[in-house]
Design a protein around this motif. Structure first.
Motif, PDB file in Angstrom:
ATOM      1  N   VAL A 121       0.845  -1.194   0.000  1.00 25.33           N
ATOM      2  CA  VAL A 121       0.000   0.000   0.000  1.00 25.33           C
ATOM      3  C   VAL A 121       0.880   1.243   0.000  1.00 25.33           C
ATOM      4  CG1 VAL A 121      -1.823   1.269   1.184  1.00 25.33           C
ATOM      5  CG2 VAL A 121      -1.812  -1.234   1.244  1.00 25.33           C
ATOM      6  N   LEU A 122       0.517   2.193  -0.858  1.00 28.91           N
ATOM      7  CA  LEU A 122       1.213   3.476  -0.913  1.00 28.91           C
ATOM      8  C   LEU A 122       0.185   4.583  -0.699  1.00 28.91           C
ATOM      9  CD1 LEU A 122       3.709   5.247  -1.552  1.00 28.91           C
ATOM     10  CD2 LEU A 122       3.043   5.137  -3.953  1.00 28.91           C
ATOM     11  N   ILE A 123       0.424   5.436   0.303  1.00 22.75           N
ATOM     12  CA  ILE A 123      -0.432   6.593   0.561  1.00 22.75           C
ATOM     13  C   ILE A 123       0.238   7.814  -0.042  1.00 22.75           C
ATOM     14  CG2 ILE A 123      -1.573   7.989   2.313  1.00 22.75           C
ATOM     15  CD1 ILE A 123      -1.257   5.609   4.225  1.00 22.75           C
ATOM     16  N   ALA A 124      -0.478   8.500  -0.911  1.00 22.79           N
ATOM     17  CA  ALA A 124       0.048   9.713  -1.537  1.00 22.79           C
ATOM     18  C   ALA A 124      -0.775  10.905  -1.040  1.00 22.79           C
ATOM     19  CB  ALA A 124      -0.015   9.612  -3.049  1.00 22.79           C
ATOM     20  N   LEU A 125      -0.168  11.750  -0.250  1.00 20.40           N
ATOM     21  CA  LEU A 125      -0.841  12.940   0.284  1.00 20.40           C
ATOM     22  C   LEU A 125      -0.476  14.137  -0.574  1.00 20.40           C
ATOM     23  CD1 LEU A 125      -2.383  14.672   2.320  1.00 20.40           C
ATOM     24  CD2 LEU A 125      -0.343  14.635   3.785  1.00 20.40           C
ATOM     25  N   ASP A 126      -1.454  14.691  -1.258  1.00 20.00           N
ATOM     26  CA  ASP A 126      -1.255  15.863  -2.116  1.00 20.00           C
ATOM     27  C   ASP A 126      -1.686  17.115  -1.364  1.00 20.00           C
ATOM     28  OD1 ASP A 126      -1.032  17.705  -4.217  1.00 20.00           O
ATOM     29  OD2 ASP A 126      -3.087  17.272  -4.881  1.00 20.00           O
ATOM     30  N   ALA A 127      -0.726  17.994  -1.088  1.00 20.53           N
ATOM     31  CA  ALA A 127      -1.012  19.238  -0.365  1.00 20.53           C
ATOM     32  C   ALA A 127      -1.025  20.446  -1.291  1.00 20.53           C
ATOM     33  CB  ALA A 127       0.026  19.450   0.748  1.00 20.53           C
ATOM     34  N   ASP A 128      -1.042  20.209  -2.599  1.00 16.60           N
ATOM     35  CA  ASP A 128      -1.038  21.297  -3.572  1.00 16.60           C
ATOM     36  C   ASP A 128      -2.358  22.065  -3.503  1.00 16.60           C
ATOM     37  OD1 ASP A 128      -0.121  22.926  -5.532  1.00 16.60           O
ATOM     38  OD2 ASP A 128      -0.224  21.455  -7.161  1.00 16.60           O
ATOM     39  N   LEU A 129      -2.313  23.320  -3.957  1.00 18.70           N
ATOM     40  CA  LEU A 129      -3.497  24.190  -3.936  1.00 18.70           C
ATOM     41  C   LEU A 129      -4.434  23.824  -5.076  1.00 18.70           C
ATOM     42  CD1 LEU A 129      -5.153  26.671  -3.053  1.00 18.70           C
ATOM     43  CD2 LEU A 129      -3.630  28.079  -4.462  1.00 18.70           C
ATOM     44  N   HIS A 130      -5.687  23.515  -4.721  1.00 28.58           N
ATOM     45  CA  HIS A 130      -6.731  23.260  -5.710  1.00 28.58           C
ATOM     46  C   HIS A 130      -7.980  24.004  -5.263  1.00 28.58           C
ATOM     47  CE1 HIS A 130      -4.137  20.109  -7.257  1.00 28.58           C
ATOM     48  NE2 HIS A 130      -4.133  19.530  -6.058  1.00 28.58           N
ATOM     49  N   GLY A 131      -8.601  24.707  -6.192  1.00 29.88           N
ATOM     50  CA  GLY A 131      -9.827  25.407  -5.849  1.00 29.88           C
ATOM     51  C   GLY A 131      -9.577  26.730  -5.146  1.00 29.88           C
ATOM     52  N   ASP A 132     -10.549  27.163  -4.373  1.00 32.08           N
ATOM     53  CA  ASP A 132     -10.516  28.457  -3.684  1.00 32.08           C
ATOM     54  C   ASP A 132      -9.532  28.425  -2.525  1.00 32.08           C
ATOM     55  OD1 ASP A 132     -11.975  30.283  -1.316  1.00 32.08           O
ATOM     56  OD2 ASP A 132     -11.979  31.161  -3.325  1.00 32.08           O
ATOM     57  N   PHE A 133      -8.710  29.481  -2.406  1.00 36.81           N
ATOM     58  CA  PHE A 133      -7.670  29.508  -1.374  1.00 36.81           C
ATOM     59  C   PHE A 133      -8.264  29.544   0.027  1.00 36.81           C
ATOM     60  CE2 PHE A 133      -4.742  31.801   1.453  1.00 36.81           C
ATOM     61  CZ  PHE A 133      -3.624  30.984   1.346  1.00 36.81           C
ATOM     62  N   ASP A 134      -9.374  30.266   0.214  1.00 35.47           N
ATOM     63  CA  ASP A 134      -9.977  30.359   1.540  1.00 35.47           C
ATOM     64  C   ASP A 134     -10.447  28.991   2.031  1.00 35.47           C
ATOM     65  OD1 ASP A 134      -9.541  33.073   1.587  1.00 35.47           O
ATOM     66  OD2 ASP A 134     -11.497  33.560   0.715  1.00 35.47           O
ATOM     67  N   GLU A 135     -10.970  28.182   1.139  1.00 35.18           N
ATOM     68  CA  GLU A 135     -11.402  26.832   1.507  1.00 35.18           C
ATOM     69  C   GLU A 135     -10.227  25.864   1.585  1.00 35.18           C
ATOM     70  OE1 GLU A 135     -14.237  25.703  -1.387  1.00 35.18           O
ATOM     71  OE2 GLU A 135     -15.815  27.050  -0.644  1.00 35.18           O
ATOM     72  N   TYR A 136      -9.168  26.172   0.841  1.00 42.33           N
ATOM     73  CA  TYR A 136      -8.015  25.260   0.758  1.00 42.33           C
ATOM     74  C   TYR A 136      -7.389  24.995   2.120  1.00 42.33           C
ATOM     75  CZ  TYR A 136      -3.019  24.241   0.195  1.00 42.33           C
ATOM     76  OH  TYR A 136      -1.760  23.730   0.338  1.00 42.33           O
ATOM     77  N   LEU A 137      -7.195  26.034   2.929  1.00 45.29           N
ATOM     78  CA  LEU A 137      -6.512  25.867   4.206  1.00 45.29           C
ATOM     79  C   LEU A 137      -7.284  24.925   5.124  1.00 45.29           C
ATOM     80  CD1 LEU A 137      -5.285  29.515   4.888  1.00 45.29           C
ATOM     81  CD2 LEU A 137      -3.987  27.596   3.955  1.00 45.29           C
ATOM     82  N   GLU A 138      -8.599  25.080   5.157  1.00 48.27           N
ATOM     83  CA  GLU A 138      -9.423  24.193   5.988  1.00 48.27           C
ATOM     84  C   GLU A 138      -9.417  22.773   5.433  1.00 48.27           C
ATOM     85  OE1 GLU A 138     -14.057  23.791   7.564  1.00 48.27           O
ATOM     86  OE2 GLU A 138     -13.382  25.588   6.495  1.00 48.27           O
ATOM     87  N   GLN A 139      -9.498  22.646   4.119  1.00 48.71           N
ATOM     88  CA  GLN A 139      -9.486  21.325   3.500  1.00 48.71           C
ATOM     89  C   GLN A 139      -8.134  20.638   3.673  1.00 48.71           C
ATOM     90  OE1 GLN A 139     -10.621  22.194  -0.510  1.00 48.71           O
ATOM     91  NE2 GLN A 139     -12.797  22.470  -0.024  1.00 48.71           N
ATOM     92  N   LEU A 140      -7.051  21.422   3.661  1.00 50.03           N
ATOM     93  CA  LEU A 140      -5.731  20.831   3.853  1.00 50.03           C
ATOM     94  C   LEU A 140      -5.607  20.206   5.237  1.00 50.03           C
ATOM     95  CD1 LEU A 140      -2.876  20.317   2.801  1.00 50.03           C
ATOM     96  CD2 LEU A 140      -2.226  22.586   3.654  1.00 50.03           C
ATOM     97  N   GLU A 141      -6.138  20.885   6.262  1.00 50.64           N
ATOM     98  CA  GLU A 141      -6.119  20.314   7.605  1.00 50.64           C
ATOM     99  C   GLU A 141      -6.916  19.013   7.656  1.00 50.64           C
ATOM    100  OE1 GLU A 141      -4.284  21.248  10.186  1.00 50.64           O
ATOM    101  OE2 GLU A 141      -3.427  22.727   8.811  1.00 50.64           O
ATOM    102  N   LEU A 142      -8.020  18.973   6.919  1.00 52.67           N
ATOM    103  CA  LEU A 142      -8.803  17.748   6.855  1.00 52.67           C
ATOM    104  C   LEU A 142      -8.022  16.643   6.151  1.00 52.67           C
ATOM    105  CD1 LEU A 142     -11.403  16.295   7.470  1.00 52.67           C
ATOM    106  CD2 LEU A 142     -12.419  17.312   5.420  1.00 52.67           C
ATOM    107  N   CYS A 143      -7.203  17.020   5.168  1.00 51.53           N
ATOM    108  CA  CYS A 143      -6.356  16.035   4.477  1.00 51.53           C
ATOM    109  C   CYS A 143      -5.364  15.399   5.447  1.00 51.53           C
ATOM    110  CB  CYS A 143      -5.596  16.698   3.326  1.00 51.53           C
ATOM    111  SG  CYS A 143      -6.567  16.906   1.831  1.00 51.53           S
ATOM    112  N   PHE A 144      -4.779  16.193   6.315  1.00 50.48           N
ATOM    113  CA  PHE A 144      -3.847  15.638   7.303  1.00 50.48           C
ATOM    114  C   PHE A 144      -4.574  14.668   8.236  1.00 50.48           C
ATOM    115  CE2 PHE A 144      -1.350  19.607   6.400  1.00 50.48           C
ATOM    116  CZ  PHE A 144      -0.228  18.967   5.916  1.00 50.48           C
ATOM    117  N   SER A 145      -5.792  15.022   8.635  1.00 48.05           N
ATOM    118  CA  SER A 145      -6.568  14.125   9.490  1.00 48.05           C
ATOM    119  C   SER A 145      -6.973  12.858   8.734  1.00 48.05           C
ATOM    120  CB  SER A 145      -7.819  14.845  10.016  1.00 48.05           C
ATOM    121  OG  SER A 145      -7.463  15.918  10.873  1.00 48.05           O
ATOM    122  N   LEU A 146      -7.334  13.002   7.453  1.00 45.63           N
ATOM    123  CA  LEU A 146      -7.651  11.847   6.630  1.00 45.63           C
ATOM    124  C   LEU A 146      -6.454  10.904   6.522  1.00 45.63           C
ATOM    125  CD1 LEU A 146      -9.758  13.061   3.562  1.00 45.63           C
ATOM    126  CD2 LEU A 146     -10.256  11.110   5.027  1.00 45.63           C
TER     127      LEU A 146
END
Length: 371
Positions: free
Chosen positions: A222-247
């Motif tokens: 199994v390989l987990i690939a965490l993509d932290a690149d900016l996609h979509g709206d920047f204001d939503e990105y920061l909150e979604q990025l934190e959710l990515c770390f939790s995911l």
């Protein structure tokens, strides 16, 4: 009377001269401030230990100290500090100490930090005055102690069924493929390994439970690939990025619980290049290193999603199953996934923070929906 007055003046001048010399000399003073733990969970209570020491034989003057703590520090108790002041960058706490020769004063406060990240307990400003209060000496004592707060656990959120089903399939294949060819050694039983991994022959020979140690290349399917690149709206990105770390933490915990060996590759801002971590499962030290890395990651990424997926196609990272975690699926992510699917034979499961829905970018599903 005049003689007494002259004596008082001379004594005052002597004390003033001594206090000026003492207040301006801070070579024997030492300052250290550090958290009681190296890393912790969000909101977990820990101690902030602040120590001031006088290494000299002479007593120090009364010193006023301004300590600079992280602004996100949530202080629960601070009886040994007088005043607090919150600035844009720091939470400043004031205190006063008077040290005798060869004395150390230890202070502490109970605190917690609610958000993921790496936090620094930096410098302190010292202020020492003379006997008559005519002059004040200011100097800075540097300090660099840090604490890392892990990503928060996902509460009341189940991992998508696609991911769970893919793991179940891999588990069945793993049970079928386990044979002596993949065994590269033996080690002591720790209690985290499944019973089927115990070598009864070796256990009888050593009079203790011994488990098989499998080839790590064979194990890491199994390989987990965490993509932290900016996609979509920047204001939503920061909150979604934190959710990515939790995911990512949730996916790692599931693999650890099932004793799957896996590899994590990410373009998150941890080092100056793509970061890679490995774990053999079982909630061991490697998992703690992964949590520490996820907690210390800065906002943003050091490489694009295209560079990340191109690296996944290399032989170094090829695995039977890839779990791609990203903030959301835009055209760039979709194109990168299409290139990866064309050059790889393994299964790709996608998890997006904005929807928590897997495989939203699977072209085959889109075609079926259009039909």
């Amino acid at each position: 009377m005049l003689t007494f007055f002259v004596i008082v003046v001379l004594v005052a001048l002597g004390l003033q001269w001594f206090s000026l010399r003492n207040a301006g000399d801070h070579r024997n003073l030492r300052y250290e401030c550090k958290p009681s733990v190296r890393a912790c969970e969000p909101g977990e209570e820990f101690l902030v230990l602040s120590n001031v020491a006088n290494l000299g034989l002479r007593p120090s003057p009364s010193v006023r100290i301004e300590e600079h703590f992280p602004k996100d520090l949530n202080v629960l108790e601070s009886e040994q500090f007088n005043v607090k002041w919150l600035t844009k960058d720091y939470r400043i706490y004031y205190s006063t100490v008077l040290l005798h020769g060869r004395q150390q004063v230890k202070r502490s406060l109970r605190a917690s930090i609610p958000q993921r990240g790496e936090y620094c307990f930096s410098y302190a400003d010292f202020y020492a005055g003379d006997f008559l209060g005519f002059r004040e000496f200011a100097y800075r004592m540097e300090n660099d102690s840090r604490i890392v707060v892990y990503p928060a656990k996902l509460e009341n959120t189940e991992l998508p069924k696609t991911f769970s089903d893919a793991l179940d399939d891999l588990a069945r294949k793993k049970r079928l493929l386990e044979d002596p060819i993949s065994v590269c050694g033996y080690r002591d039983y720790t209690g985290a390994e499944p019973m089927r991994q115990i070598s009864w022959k070796q256990s009888a020979a050593h009079n203790a439970l011994i488990v098989k140690r499998f080839d790590p290349v064979w194990q890491q399917t199994v390989l987990i690939a965490l993509d932290a690149d900016l996609h979509g709206d920047f204001d939503e990105y920061l909150e979604q990025l934190e959710l990515c770390f939790s995911l990512t933490r949730s996916v790692c915990e599931e693999l650890e619980r099932r004793n799957f060996a896996y590899q994590l590759v990410t373009n998150a801002a941890i080092t100056g290049e793509l970061s890679s971590f490995s774990s053999s499962g079982g909630m061991g030290g490697s998992y703690r290193k992964i949590l520490y890395a996820l907690g210390s990651a800065k906002k943003g990424s050091i490489a694009s999603v295209e560079e990340l997926t191109d690296a996944l196609c290399l032989g170094l990272y090829r695995r039977e199953m890839i779990v791609l975690i990203s903030t959301n699926c835009d055209k760039r992510v979709e194109a990168a996934l299409n290139r990866a699917r064309e050059s790889m034979s393994g299964e790709i499961v996608t998890l997006f923070a904005d929807r928590l829905t897997p495989d939203r970018c699977d072209p085959s599903e889109e075609k079926e929906a259009e039909a």
